[in-house]
Scaffold this motif. Sequence first.
Motif, short mmCIF file in Angstrom:
data_model
loop_
_atom_site.label_atom_id
_atom_site.label_comp_id
_atom_site.label_asym_id
_atom_site.label_seq_id
_atom_site.Cartn_x
_atom_site.Cartn_y
_atom_site.Cartn_z
N SER A 31 31.56 35.39 29.11
CA SER A 31 31.89 34.52 27.71
C SER A 31 33.12 34.98 27.00
O SER A 31 33.22 36.24 26.78
CB SER A 31 30.54 34.70 26.77
N TYR A 32 33.90 34.07 26.47
CA TYR A 32 35.02 34.08 25.76
C TYR A 32 34.72 34.34 24.41
O TYR A 32 33.86 33.54 23.90
CB TYR A 32 36.10 33.18 26.10
N THR A 33 35.16 35.33 23.70
CA THR A 33 34.77 35.50 22.11
C THR A 33 35.76 34.74 21.43
O THR A 33 37.24 35.05 21.42
CB THR A 33 34.82 36.79 21.75
N TYR A 34 35.28 33.69 20.66
CA TYR A 34 36.17 32.82 19.95
C TYR A 34 35.83 33.01 18.31
O TYR A 34 34.71 33.07 18.16
CB TYR A 34 35.91 31.38 20.27
N ARG A 35 36.84 33.22 17.76
CA ARG A 35 36.70 33.61 16.20
C ARG A 35 36.17 32.17 15.13
O ARG A 35 35.72 32.49 14.43
CB ARG A 35 37.94 34.00 15.54
N ARG A 89 32.85 23.89 18.80
CA ARG A 89 32.56 22.65 18.21
C ARG A 89 33.50 21.58 19.36
O ARG A 89 34.63 21.95 19.54
CB ARG A 89 32.85 22.38 16.77
N VAL A 90 33.26 20.43 19.48
CA VAL A 90 33.78 19.47 19.98
C VAL A 90 35.14 19.39 19.23
O VAL A 90 35.20 19.19 18.11
CB VAL A 90 33.17 18.09 20.15
N GLY A 91 36.17 19.58 19.79
CA GLY A 91 37.50 19.02 19.29
C GLY A 91 38.49 20.39 19.12
O GLY A 91 39.60 20.42 19.01
N ALA A 92 37.70 21.66 19.20
CA ALA A 92 38.24 22.86 19.14
C ALA A 92 39.12 23.01 20.27
O ALA A 92 39.00 22.77 21.42
CB ALA A 92 37.28 24.13 19.13
N VAL A 93 40.42 23.60 20.13
CA VAL A 93 41.33 23.99 21.06
C VAL A 93 41.32 25.37 21.63
O VAL A 93 41.61 26.17 20.49
CB VAL A 93 42.73 23.46 20.61
N LEU A 94 40.97 25.58 22.50
CA LEU A 94 40.98 27.20 23.02
C LEU A 94 42.51 27.55 23.19
O LEU A 94 43.40 26.57 23.67
CB LEU A 94 40.19 27.12 24.22
N PRO A 95 42.41 29.03 23.36
CA PRO A 95 43.71 29.60 23.22
C PRO A 95 44.30 29.37 24.89
O PRO A 95 43.67 29.07 25.61
CB PRO A 95 43.82 31.11 23.09
N GLU A 96 45.95 29.51 24.82
CA GLU A 96 46.35 29.23 26.35
C GLU A 96 46.16 30.45 27.23
O GLU A 96 45.86 30.18 28.50
CB GLU A 96 47.94 29.45 26.09
N SER A 97 45.82 31.61 26.67
CA SER A 97 45.41 32.90 27.64
C SER A 97 44.23 33.37 27.33
O SER A 97 43.58 33.24 25.99
CB SER A 97 46.55 33.69 27.48
N GLY A 98 43.31 34.21 28.12
CA GLY A 98 42.10 34.82 27.87
C GLY A 98 40.89 33.96 28.31
O GLY A 98 39.89 34.51 28.32
N VAL A 99 41.20 32.46 28.54
CA VAL A 99 39.95 31.83 28.64
C VAL A 99 40.06 31.46 30.30
O VAL A 99 41.02 31.01 30.72
CB VAL A 99 39.88 30.60 28.09
N THR A 100 38.95 31.61 30.96
CA THR A 100 38.95 31.41 32.64
C THR A 100 38.02 29.95 32.51
O THR A 100 37.08 29.58 32.06
CB THR A 100 38.25 32.12 33.44
N TYR A 105 34.68 23.71 32.90
CA TYR A 105 33.83 24.32 32.05
C TYR A 105 34.27 25.73 31.76
O TYR A 105 34.66 26.49 32.74
CB TYR A 105 32.19 24.19 32.54
N THR A 106 33.63 26.35 30.88
CA THR A 106 33.79 27.85 30.62
C THR A 106 32.74 28.13 29.54
O THR A 106 31.95 27.31 28.93
CB THR A 106 35.23 28.11 29.97
N VAL A 107 32.51 29.49 29.18
CA VAL A 107 31.35 30.06 28.35
C VAL A 107 32.19 30.64 26.86
O VAL A 107 33.14 31.54 27.17
CB VAL A 107 30.58 30.78 29.18
#
Length: 135
Positions: A79-83, A87-98, A113-115
């Motif tokens: 699981s990636y920790t997101y601060r 929610r739908v529409g959130a943009v995840l960071p360029e790095s650190g997410v698989t 998909y990701t967690v």
Amino acid sequence: MSKKFLIASAVLATLAPAAAFAQSGGAAAGAATGAVGGAIVGGPVGAAVGGVTGAIVGGIADQQQPEFRQYVTTQKVPSYTYREEVRVGAVLPESGVTYHEVPAEYKVKGYRYTVVNNTPVLVEPSSRKVVQVIR
């Protein structure tokens, strides 16, 4: 012009509760969102076209979400920790997410998909935007 606006408002008022209820995603949410958007832009005809287009672009169907959630659990995806709120529409960071391929049986093309914060999400890879939160 005002007649179109009144019709679009009526369609919007009718479909808004359905769109809110179907917020979890899937074809139903895509259809409701597309219909509302189509109604605003093109009146009743736009609502019909928008509803069909929204259904085609939908994510994992509501009835498949528990099965998909179980699949993700068995894959032991970290699981990636997101601060922020997941929610739908959130943009995840360029790095650190698989990101991972969605198995073909879920009939979702073009998404990964990701967690995030222990919650599976579908993401549009080029924008890294969350398109569906799997509950």
